[in-house]
Design a protein around this motif. Structure first.
Motif, PDB file in Angstrom:
ATOM      1  N   VAL A 193       0.843  -1.190   0.000  1.00  0.00           N
ATOM      2  CA  VAL A 193       0.000   0.000   0.000  1.00  0.00           C
ATOM      3  C   VAL A 193       0.883   1.246   0.000  1.00  0.00           C
ATOM      4  O   VAL A 193       1.654   1.457   0.945  1.00  0.00           O
ATOM      5  CB  VAL A 193      -0.928   0.016   1.233  1.00  0.00           C
ATOM      6  CG1 VAL A 193      -1.790   1.279   1.219  1.00  0.00           C
ATOM      7  CG2 VAL A 193      -1.791  -1.232   1.267  1.00  0.00           C
ATOM      8  N   PRO A 194       0.818   2.081  -1.034  1.00  0.00           N
ATOM      9  CA  PRO A 194       1.616   3.313  -1.029  1.00  0.00           C
ATOM     10  C   PRO A 194       1.104   4.287   0.017  1.00  0.00           C
ATOM     11  O   PRO A 194      -0.066   4.230   0.419  1.00  0.00           O
ATOM     12  CB  PRO A 194       1.414   3.863  -2.447  1.00  0.00           C
ATOM     13  CG  PRO A 194       0.107   3.300  -2.897  1.00  0.00           C
ATOM     14  CD  PRO A 194      -0.005   1.945  -2.252  1.00  0.00           C
ATOM     15  N   CYS A 195       1.967   5.173   0.495  1.00  0.00           N
ATOM     16  CA  CYS A 195       1.512   6.120   1.508  1.00  0.00           C
ATOM     17  C   CYS A 195       0.524   7.115   0.888  1.00  0.00           C
ATOM     18  O   CYS A 195       0.577   7.384  -0.312  1.00  0.00           O
ATOM     19  CB  CYS A 195       2.681   6.841   2.171  1.00  0.00           C
ATOM     20  SG  CYS A 195       3.843   7.638   1.071  1.00  0.00           S
ATOM     21  N   PRO A 196      -0.406   7.637   1.684  1.00  0.00           N
ATOM     22  CA  PRO A 196      -1.440   8.548   1.179  1.00  0.00           C
ATOM     23  C   PRO A 196      -0.851   9.754   0.456  1.00  0.00           C
ATOM     24  O   PRO A 196       0.281  10.169   0.717  1.00  0.00           O
ATOM     25  CB  PRO A 196      -2.195   8.959   2.447  1.00  0.00           C
ATOM     26  CG  PRO A 196      -1.997   7.805   3.389  1.00  0.00           C
ATOM     27  CD  PRO A 196      -0.595   7.329   3.116  1.00  0.00           C
ATOM     28  N   SER A 197      -1.620  10.330  -0.424  1.00  0.00           N
ATOM     29  CA  SER A 197      -1.115  11.357  -1.346  1.00  0.00           C
ATOM     30  C   SER A 197      -0.605  12.616  -0.660  1.00  0.00           C
ATOM     31  O   SER A 197       0.249  13.315  -1.198  1.00  0.00           O
ATOM     32  CB  SER A 197      -2.199  11.724  -2.358  1.00  0.00           C
ATOM     33  OG  SER A 197      -3.355  12.207  -1.702  1.00  0.00           O
ATOM     34  N   LYS A 198      -1.107  12.959   0.513  1.00  0.00           N
ATOM     35  CA  LYS A 198      -0.658  14.174   1.191  1.00  0.00           C
ATOM     36  C   LYS A 198       0.557  13.933   2.084  1.00  0.00           C
ATOM     37  O   LYS A 198       1.010  14.840   2.777  1.00  0.00           O
ATOM     38  CB  LYS A 198      -1.800  14.775   1.994  1.00  0.00           C
ATOM     39  CG  LYS A 198      -2.929  15.315   1.119  1.00  0.00           C
ATOM     40  CD  LYS A 198      -3.998  15.995   1.948  1.00  0.00           C
ATOM     41  CE  LYS A 198      -5.103  16.553   1.061  1.00  0.00           C
ATOM     42  NZ  LYS A 198      -6.157  17.246   1.843  1.00  0.00           N
TER      43      LYS A 198
ATOM     44  N   SER B 189       3.552  20.948  13.842  1.00  0.00           N
ATOM     45  CA  SER B 189       3.979  19.606  14.211  1.00  0.00           C
ATOM     46  C   SER B 189       3.672  18.633  13.072  1.00  0.00           C
ATOM     47  O   SER B 189       2.820  18.890  12.223  1.00  0.00           O
ATOM     48  CB  SER B 189       3.278  19.161  15.502  1.00  0.00           C
ATOM     49  OG  SER B 189       1.869  19.128  15.323  1.00  0.00           O
ATOM     50  N   PHE B 190       4.386  17.515  13.074  1.00  0.00           N
ATOM     51  CA  PHE B 190       4.268  16.517  12.022  1.00  0.00           C
ATOM     52  C   PHE B 190       4.161  15.134  12.650  1.00  0.00           C
ATOM     53  O   PHE B 190       4.564  14.916  13.794  1.00  0.00           O
ATOM     54  CB  PHE B 190       5.483  16.566  11.103  1.00  0.00           C
ATOM     55  CG  PHE B 190       5.547  17.795  10.233  1.00  0.00           C
ATOM     56  CD1 PHE B 190       5.333  17.725   8.877  1.00  0.00           C
ATOM     57  CD2 PHE B 190       5.818  19.041  10.793  1.00  0.00           C
ATOM     58  CE1 PHE B 190       5.392  18.856   8.079  1.00  0.00           C
ATOM     59  CE2 PHE B 190       5.879  20.178  10.018  1.00  0.00           C
ATOM     60  CZ  PHE B 190       5.663  20.083   8.644  1.00  0.00           C
ATOM     61  N   VAL B 191       3.631  14.204  11.888  1.00  0.00           N
ATOM     62  CA  VAL B 191       3.535  12.806  12.301  1.00  0.00           C
ATOM     63  C   VAL B 191       4.434  11.988  11.391  1.00  0.00           C
ATOM     64  O   VAL B 191       4.520  12.253  10.183  1.00  0.00           O
ATOM     65  CB  VAL B 191       2.086  12.298  12.221  1.00  0.00           C
ATOM     66  CG1 VAL B 191       1.994  10.853  12.705  1.00  0.00           C
ATOM     67  CG2 VAL B 191       1.167  13.188  13.048  1.00  0.00           C
ATOM     68  N   THR B 192       5.137  10.998  11.942  1.00  0.00           N
ATOM     69  CA  THR B 192       6.026  10.151  11.148  1.00  0.00           C
ATOM     70  C   THR B 192       5.708   8.675  11.398  1.00  0.00           C
ATOM     71  O   THR B 192       5.073   8.317  12.392  1.00  0.00           O
ATOM     72  CB  THR B 192       7.502  10.396  11.491  1.00  0.00           C
ATOM     73  OG1 THR B 192       7.776   9.845  12.793  1.00  0.00           O
ATOM     74  CG2 THR B 192       7.835  11.871  11.484  1.00  0.00           C
TER      75      THR B 192
ATOM     76  N   TYR C 103      -0.106   3.723   8.217  1.00  0.00           N
ATOM     77  CA  TYR C 103      -0.217   5.147   7.931  1.00  0.00           C
ATOM     78  C   TYR C 103      -1.131   5.922   8.881  1.00  0.00           C
ATOM     79  O   TYR C 103      -1.190   7.143   8.811  1.00  0.00           O
ATOM     80  CB  TYR C 103      -0.696   5.349   6.497  1.00  0.00           C
ATOM     81  CG  TYR C 103       0.246   4.743   5.482  1.00  0.00           C
ATOM     82  CD1 TYR C 103       1.572   5.151   5.421  1.00  0.00           C
ATOM     83  CD2 TYR C 103      -0.177   3.749   4.605  1.00  0.00           C
ATOM     84  CE1 TYR C 103       2.450   4.589   4.508  1.00  0.00           C
ATOM     85  CE2 TYR C 103       0.692   3.187   3.680  1.00  0.00           C
ATOM     86  CZ  TYR C 103       1.996   3.612   3.641  1.00  0.00           C
ATOM     87  OH  TYR C 103       2.873   3.055   2.733  1.00  0.00           O
ATOM     88  N   PHE C 104      -1.820   5.218   9.757  1.00  0.00           N
ATOM     89  CA  PHE C 104      -2.740   5.905  10.664  1.00  0.00           C
ATOM     90  C   PHE C 104      -2.505   5.432  12.105  1.00  0.00           C
ATOM     91  O   PHE C 104      -1.718   6.027  12.827  1.00  0.00           O
ATOM     92  CB  PHE C 104      -4.183   5.702  10.198  1.00  0.00           C
ATOM     93  CG  PHE C 104      -4.437   6.292   8.831  1.00  0.00           C
ATOM     94  CD1 PHE C 104      -4.657   7.655   8.684  1.00  0.00           C
ATOM     95  CD2 PHE C 104      -4.401   5.501   7.691  1.00  0.00           C
ATOM     96  CE1 PHE C 104      -4.859   8.221   7.431  1.00  0.00           C
ATOM     97  CE2 PHE C 104      -4.603   6.052   6.431  1.00  0.00           C
ATOM     98  CZ  PHE C 104      -4.832   7.414   6.295  1.00  0.00           C
TER      99      PHE C 104
END
Length: 272
Positions: free
Chosen positions: A139-144, A171-174, A245-246
């Motif tokens: 599954v590729p990572c989401p477009s954003k 802030s960012f999520v990784t 991804y979530f």
């Protein structure tokens, strides 16, 4: 007559070549070697390799030229870059030029075995993708989202301001990509860094133990300070296999140099 090998080792130090050959034998893998850029390119053009392990410092040209030549020549072997002159800049440049991964010297048997395992799995996945063009193998990572090489991703966590597509604050999520997780083949344990730790882009952000007991290092996609981490992963490491991804996120971070480092990230929208 072309020959097929699992791994091509490119290094001008015979002790390094001999060490990697021994590790290949321990993993039941065939290997070939070259000590210069010219010798390596002749072998790459004449033989088939599933994986290339290349030193950055070579006597005639640097290993980055190998990366460029493989990319422009239509060869499909993933490349692991190694060097004794380790800096974050070396790692970042390797990934930007298309390296599958980067491993500093000196490395242990387990460290090299782990990255070889992922590299061989990646090569196998590539061949399968060519054969079955319509199959979704990961599954590729989401477009954003943005990804750093093949392994980690980062996305803005609201609120965030964007100016000319460059992140200016927030802030960012990784986390780890689904591809990285699938290449590991069986997540057993995850070790995370601590809140308030400061880490440079391309440095180790987390350690993931697989079903063979090998420990895989996940790179941080951007220089940052960690402000939160996903404690659930410590108890339920399988979350990154089910939902990378979530729910399977690793950290919330405050980047310190995103305006410059975003050029080394790949927009996931380009993968579609």
């Amino acid at each position: 007559m072309n020959n097929n090998f699992d791994i091509l080792i490119i290094d001008d130090e015979s002790v390094i070549i001999d060490s990697i050959i021994k590790i290949c034998k321990l993993n039941n893998l065939t290997s070939d070697s070259a000590e210069t850029y010219e010798a390596a390119m002749q072998k790459i053009k004449g033989n088939k390799y599933n994986l290339v392990i290349c030193d950055i410092m070579l006597p005639d040209k640097d290993g980055f030229e190998i990366l460029k030549s493989i990319g422009s020549g239509g060869f499909d072997s993933p490349v692991i870059m190694i060097t004794g002159y380790t800096t974050p800049e070396m790692a970042v440049k390797s990934i930007k030029l298309g390296a599958f991964d980067f491993l500093p010297k000196p490395f242990t048997i387990d460290e090299l075995s782990a990255v070889i395992k992922r590299g061989m799995a990646f090569s196998k996945l590539n061949r399968k993708a060519v054969k079955n063009k319509n199959d979704l193998l990961y599954v590729p990572c989401p477009s954003k989202y943005y990804r750093f090489g093949y392994g980690s991703w980062i996305k803005p966590d609201l609120p965030v301001n964007m100016i000319n597509e460059e992140f200016s604050y927030g802030s960012f999520v990784t986390g780890a990509t689904d591809l990285f997780v699938k290449l590991i083949e069986g997540v057993q344990k995850i070790e995370l860094l601590q809140i308030n730790d400061k880490i440079l882009q391309a440095s180790a952000a987390a350690y993931i133990t697989d079903s063979d007991g090998l420990i895989h290092s996940l790179s941080m996609p951007a220089s940052c300070r960690i402000i939160d981490r996903n404690e659930k992963l410590l108890e339920k490491p399988g979350l990154i296999e089910k939902d990378p991804y979530f729910e399977g996120w690793f950290y919330k971070v405050i980047p310190v140099n995103m305006k410059d480092e975003i050029e080394y990230l790949i927009p996931c929208s380009s993968d579609r």
